[in-house]
Design a protein around this motif. Structure first.
Motif, PDB file in Angstrom:
ATOM      1  N   LYS A  82      52.191  38.877  33.500  1.00 25.17           N
ATOM      2  CA  LYS A  82      51.684  39.508  31.960  1.00 25.17           C
ATOM      3  C   LYS A  82      51.177  37.918  31.491  1.00 25.17           C
ATOM      4  O   LYS A  82      52.094  37.000  31.874  1.00 25.17           O
ATOM      5  N   TYR A 123      45.548  43.886  42.377  1.00 24.83           N
ATOM      6  CA  TYR A 123      46.243  43.930  40.936  1.00 24.83           C
ATOM      7  C   TYR A 123      45.384  44.951  40.150  1.00 24.83           C
ATOM      8  O   TYR A 123      44.332  44.728  39.901  1.00 24.83           O
ATOM      9  N   LYS A 152      54.460  41.723  39.455  1.00 23.54           N
ATOM     10  CA  LYS A 152      54.088  42.278  38.072  1.00 23.54           C
ATOM     11  C   LYS A 152      53.751  40.717  37.274  1.00 23.54           C
ATOM     12  O   LYS A 152      54.389  39.717  37.235  1.00 23.54           O
ATOM     13  N   TYR A 173      49.420  44.757  37.768  1.00 27.37           N
ATOM     14  CA  TYR A 173      50.480  45.305  38.487  1.00 27.37           C
ATOM     15  C   TYR A 173      49.985  45.317  40.100  1.00 27.37           C
ATOM     16  O   TYR A 173      48.825  45.781  40.313  1.00 27.37           O
ATOM     17  N   HIS A 190      48.145  42.642  31.401  1.00 28.21           N
ATOM     18  CA  HIS A 190      49.265  42.595  32.434  1.00 28.21           C
ATOM     19  C   HIS A 190      48.222  43.062  33.669  1.00 28.21           C
ATOM     20  O   HIS A 190      47.204  43.555  33.858  1.00 28.21           O
TER      21      HIS A 190
END
Length: 355
Positions: free
Chosen positions: A233, A253, A231, A245, A243
Motif C-alpha cells: 500500500k 503485482y 500486499k 497485490y 495498492h
C-alpha cells in the motif's frame, strides 16, 4: 514321374506349414511395416513453437520479447489521467513497459506510461496535461513524449530547454474523444497506430533506446528481499493511494485503487500487472504559485519490491537528462527481475505498508 510330382507337392505343403508356424498366418512384410519405427514417425503432435524465437531484448524490461523492428528504438511516453473518477476508464497500462506515478496539484497523482513497442498497445488514455517533473522523467528515459496541454506557468517555459522530442495530442489530429460516461476532459484517447504515425510525421529520431535497469540474466523471478511484501500500500496523499497485490500464479503485482479494487483496462478488461514495484521517497512541495507541485528528483531512499519480497535501496537521478539509478543497501548496483516496472515517487510525508 508320378513319384516326383507327389514328392514336390508334399514339400510345398510342408513349406506352407512352416510359414504358418513362424508368422502366425500373417504376412511378415505387412507386420514389419505396421510396427512403430520411432516416436517421430508416429507422433501427431506438432513441435512446440517459441513465439519469441526471433525477438530481441526489450531495454525497458530485460525480456527477449521485443519485435526486432523496434530494436534500439527510444520509448514512447504518454501522460495518463489518474484522478480517482477517471481511473476506471484508463487504457493501455497493461501493455506498458514502465509506469511512473507521482503527485500533481491538489493531492492527486498523474502517470507517465512508457512503451518500447507502441504498435502492440491498442488504445491509450485518457491523456492529460504535462507537468515539469514528468517531462524530466521522460527526458531521463530518452523518450519521445506525448501529452494534451501543460502547466503554462512552469512547464511551458522550461520544456524547450530540456532537449526533448515532444508533441501534443489533440482529438482533431492524432487522438480521439470517446464517450465513457465521464465529463469531456476525461475522454481523450490515442492508440499505438496513431502514435507511430505522429512520430513519423514529426520526423523524430527514434534511435537511442537504452537499458535503464540492471536486469537479471535469467527469466526466473527471485524475491527482492526477506521482508514479506505480497500486499503493498503506497499512500501518496490524503486523497491518493495505490495498492499492489501479488498474483501467485503470474508472479506479478496487480495494481489496485485506493479502495483496493484491482484495475482492469477499460477497453479489454485485462488486469494491469507489474513484475517490479519501486517506491521512492523524496521532497514534494508547492511552486511559488501555491498550486503546482515540484518534485526533488536528485536522490533519496526507497524500496524495491518483487516476487513477494522487499528490500531497501537508494536512488539518484540529478539532471533532467540523467536517468534513475538504483543501488542496493551495500552500495552495489541493484539487480532486478526481468519484466515491467511501476515506480511510485512519494513525498516524505507519505506512507508505505506491506504484508
Amino acid at each position: 514321374m508320378r513319384f516326383s510330382r507327389l514328392l514336390a507337392i508334399l514339400l510345398c505343403f510342408v513349406s506352407i506349414l512352416g510359414l504358418a508356424a513362424c508368422g502366425g498366418g500373417d504376412d511378415p512384410t505387412i507386420e514389419a511395416s505396421s510396427a512403430p519405427q520411432s516416436s517421430e514417425v508416429t507422433s501427431s503432435e506438432p513441435e512446440p513453437v517459441d513465439p519469441y524465437a526471433n525477438c530481441v531484448i526489450n531495454p525497458l524490461t530485460g525480456e527477449k520479447k521485443l519485435d526486432p523492428e523496434f530494436e534500439g528504438c527510444r520509448p514512447i511516453a504518454v501522460t495518463i489521467n489518474n484522478i480517482y473518477s477517471a481511473q476506471s476508464v484508463q487504457s493501455g497500462l497493461d501493455k506498458a513497459d514502465a509506469v511512473f506515478e507521482s503527485e500533481v496539484e491538489g493531492g492527486i497523482t498523474r502517470l507517465l506510461a512508457l512503451f518500447t513497442d507502441p504498435s502492440d498497445v491498442g488504445k491509450i488514455g485518457t491523456i492529460r496535461s504535462l507537468r515539469v517533473p514528468f517531462a524530466e522523467m521522460a527526458r531521463g528515459m530518452n523518450a519521445v513524449l506525448y501529452f494534451h496541454g501543460m502547466d503554462n506557468t512552469y512547464c511551458r517555459p522550461l520544456l524547450p530547454s530540456l532537449g526533448l522530442d515532444y508533441a501534443q495530442i489533440d482529438a482533431s489530429t492524432y487522438g480521439f474523444r470517446e464517450k465513457n460516461g465521464l465529463s469531456y476532459e476525461h475522454t481523450l484517447y490515442t492508440n499505438g497506430e496513431k502514435i507511430m504515425k505522429l512520430t513519423k510525421a514529426k520526423k523524430f529520431d527514434t534511435s537511442g533506446g537504452k537499458v535503464w535497469l540492471n536486469f537479471a540474466e535469467t527469466e526466473e523471478k527471485t524475491a527482492a528481499g526477506e521482508t514479506s511484501a505480497k500486499k503493498v500500500k503506497v499512500k501518496f496523499s490524503g486523497t491518493s493511494t495505490t495498492h499492489f497485490y501479488l498474483d501467485e500464479e503470474t508472479g506479478k503485482y496487480a495494481r489496485a485503487n485506493k479502495n483496493g479494487d484491482i484495475f482492469k483496462t477499460y477497453h479489454t478488461g485485462k488486469e494491469e500487472q507489474f513484475t517490479n514495484v519501486f517506491v521512492l521517497k523524496t521532497s514534494i512541495y508547492n511552486y511559488p504559485d501555491g498550486k503546482h507541485r515540484a518534485i526533488d528528483l536528485s536522490s533519496g531512499e526507497g524500496w524495491y519490491i518483487s516476487a513477494g519480497g522487499m528490500t531497501e535501496i537508494e536512488w539518484e537521478k540529478g539532471k533532467a537528462s540523467e536517468n534513475f539509478k538504483f543501488t542496493a543497501a551495500d552500495g552495489s548496483d541493484l539487480t532486478v527481475n526481468q519484466g515491467n516496472s511501476y515506480v511510485c515517487i512519494m513525498n516524505n510525508s507519505g506512507a508505505l505498508t506491506t504484508e
